[in-house]
Design an enzyme around this catalytic site. Structure first.
Site, PDB file in Angstrom:
ATOM      1  N   ASP A   1       0.869  -1.172   0.000  1.00 19.63           N
ATOM      2  CA  ASP A   1       0.000   0.000   0.000  1.00 19.63           C
ATOM      3  C   ASP A   1       0.909   1.226   0.000  1.00 19.63           C
ATOM      4  O   ASP A   1       2.133   1.120  -0.177  1.00 19.63           O
ATOM      5  CB  ASP A   1      -0.982  -0.041   1.187  1.00 19.63           C
ATOM      6  CG  ASP A   1      -0.312   0.146   2.535  1.00 19.63           C
ATOM      7  OD1 ASP A   1       0.932   0.243   2.592  1.00 19.63           O
ATOM      8  OD2 ASP A   1      -1.038   0.211   3.549  1.00 19.63           O
TER       9      ASP A   1
ATOM     10  N   CYS B   1       3.155  -3.205   3.989  1.00 16.39           N
ATOM     11  CA  CYS B   1       2.244  -2.127   4.400  1.00 16.39           C
ATOM     12  C   CYS B   1       2.988  -1.314   5.462  1.00 16.39           C
ATOM     13  O   CYS B   1       4.212  -1.341   5.508  1.00 16.39           O
ATOM     14  CB  CYS B   1       0.908  -2.681   4.895  1.00 16.39           C
ATOM     15  SG  CYS B   1       1.009  -3.818   6.291  1.00 16.39           S
ATOM     16  N   GLY B   2       2.276  -0.589   6.299  1.00 18.51           N
ATOM     17  CA  GLY B   2       2.967   0.221   7.297  1.00 18.51           C
ATOM     18  C   GLY B   2       3.722  -0.634   8.300  1.00 18.51           C
ATOM     19  O   GLY B   2       4.843  -0.317   8.695  1.00 18.51           O
ATOM     20  N   THR B   3       3.094  -1.721   8.708  1.00 17.35           N
ATOM     21  CA  THR B   3       3.658  -2.565   9.769  1.00 17.35           C
ATOM     22  C   THR B   3       3.960  -4.000   9.337  1.00 17.35           C
ATOM     23  O   THR B   3       4.616  -4.722  10.085  1.00 17.35           O
ATOM     24  CB  THR B   3       2.638  -2.671  10.919  1.00 17.35           C
ATOM     25  OG1 THR B   3       1.414  -3.177  10.347  1.00 17.35           O
ATOM     26  CG2 THR B   3       2.377  -1.327  11.573  1.00 17.35           C
TER      27      THR B   3
ATOM     28  N   MET C   1      -1.127  -6.691   6.021  1.00 15.27           N
ATOM     29  CA  MET C   1      -0.866  -7.557   4.867  1.00 15.27           C
ATOM     30  C   MET C   1      -0.862  -9.029   5.284  1.00 15.27           C
ATOM     31  O   MET C   1      -1.345  -9.896   4.548  1.00 15.27           O
ATOM     32  CB  MET C   1       0.461  -7.190   4.213  1.00 15.27           C
ATOM     33  CG  MET C   1       0.398  -5.916   3.380  1.00 15.27           C
ATOM     34  SD  MET C   1      -0.739  -6.066   1.977  1.00 15.27           S
ATOM     35  CE  MET C   1      -0.117  -4.754   0.907  1.00 15.27           C
TER      36      MET C   1
ATOM     37  N   HIS D   1      10.903 -23.868   9.475  1.00 11.61           N
ATOM     38  CA  HIS D   1       9.877 -24.561  10.274  1.00 11.61           C
ATOM     39  C   HIS D   1       8.457 -24.341   9.735  1.00 11.61           C
ATOM     40  O   HIS D   1       7.655 -25.258   9.735  1.00 11.61           O
ATOM     41  CB  HIS D   1       9.909 -24.072  11.733  1.00 11.61           C
ATOM     42  CG  HIS D   1      11.115 -24.525  12.484  1.00 11.61           C
ATOM     43  ND1 HIS D   1      11.215 -24.450  13.850  1.00 11.61           N
ATOM     44  CD2 HIS D   1      12.295 -25.070  12.054  1.00 11.61           C
ATOM     45  CE1 HIS D   1      12.394 -24.919  14.246  1.00 11.61           C
ATOM     46  NE2 HIS D   1      13.078 -25.293  13.175  1.00 11.61           N
TER      47      HIS D   1
ATOM     48  N   HIS E   1       8.185 -30.814  10.898  1.00 13.78           N
ATOM     49  CA  HIS E   1       7.537 -29.552  10.535  1.00 13.78           C
ATOM     50  C   HIS E   1       6.502 -29.759   9.426  1.00 13.78           C
ATOM     51  O   HIS E   1       5.486 -29.070   9.379  1.00 13.78           O
ATOM     52  CB  HIS E   1       8.591 -28.518  10.126  1.00 13.78           C
ATOM     53  CG  HIS E   1       9.587 -28.271  11.210  1.00 13.78           C
ATOM     54  ND1 HIS E   1       9.227 -27.719  12.417  1.00 13.78           N
ATOM     55  CD2 HIS E   1      10.911 -28.555  11.289  1.00 13.78           C
ATOM     56  CE1 HIS E   1      10.294 -27.661  13.206  1.00 13.78           C
ATOM     57  NE2 HIS E   1      11.335 -28.165  12.551  1.00 13.78           N
TER      58      HIS E   1
HETATM   59  C1  RB5 Z   1      -1.953   2.617   6.351  1.00 14.09           C
HETATM   60  O1  RB5 Z   1      -2.019   3.878   6.918  1.00 14.09           O
HETATM   61  C2  RB5 Z   1      -1.706   1.547   7.419  1.00 14.09           C
HETATM   62  O2  RB5 Z   1      -2.829   1.413   8.225  1.00 14.09           O
HETATM   63  C3  RB5 Z   1      -1.343   0.239   6.774  1.00 14.09           C
HETATM   64  O3  RB5 Z   1      -0.252   0.400   5.940  1.00 14.09           O
HETATM   65  C4  RB5 Z   1      -0.899  -0.920   7.648  1.00 14.09           C
HETATM   66  O4  RB5 Z   1      -0.021  -0.529   8.649  1.00 14.09           O
HETATM   67  C5  RB5 Z   1      -1.901  -1.877   8.045  1.00 14.09           C
HETATM   68  O5  RB5 Z   1      -1.599  -2.900   8.675  1.00 14.09           O
END
Ligand code: RB5
Length: 149
Positions: A8, A65-67, A71, A98, A133
């Site tokens: 994203d 994505c941000g974190t 995703m 694993h 596994h």
């Molecule tokens: C986008 O602002 C953020 O919410 C997205 O990239 C992500 O971190 C979702 O898990």
């Protein structure tokens, strides 16, 4: 091994860095977006790449994505996908050896490009160990057969 790559907007810059790495190191990949300067929903782009793996057009996915969390949640809704956010190099290695991870998720707001590329390198190079596994992965597949229509 063909990689489905997607992000994203929060993962866009890191996705571009990963794309450059894959290109430079001769790993075939398909970029499912997003493009620059657009604000999008990670769900849509994660789903496009995950679908490509489920349908056999790609072998594995790298989603940003941000974190890396959103995703992973999306990808793990697809039967046969084993998506793993990897908080360390050890986790990246074990996610393959694993867990037979076929989807690496990364955080554009939580990881530097340097860190992410170290994870990508390990994740691409580490084989699944099989053995006990494989039995555990089979149990996950059995749960999928029960719960996915
Ligand atoms: C986008 O602002 C953020 O919410 C997205 O990239 C992500 O971190 C979702 O898990």
């Amino acid at each position: 091994m063909k990689i489905a790559l997607a992000s994203d907007h929060a993962g866009y810059d890191l996705k571009e860095g990963v794309a450059e790495y894959l290109r430079t190191h001769g790993h075939p990949f398909v970029d499912f977006g997003c493009g620059p300067r657009e604000s999008v929903d990670y769900v849509d782009y994660g789903a496009k790449a995950a679908r490509a793996v489920v349908e056999g057009d790609c072998d594995r996915a790298i989603l940003v994505c941000g974190t890396g969390l959103g995703m992973a949640i999306v990808a793990n809704k697809f039967k046969g996908l084993r998506a793993t956010p990897c908080p360390s190099e050890y986790a990246a290695e074990v996610s393959r050896s694993h867990n037979d991870s076929n989807c690496l998720t990364l955080g554009g707001r939580t990881q530097t490009l340097d860190t992410a590329l170290r994870l990508v390198k390990i994740w691409l190079a580490t084989p699944f160990e099989g053995g006990r596994h494989a039995r555990r992965i089979q149990k996950i597949s059995d749960i999928e057969d029960e719960t996915f229509k």
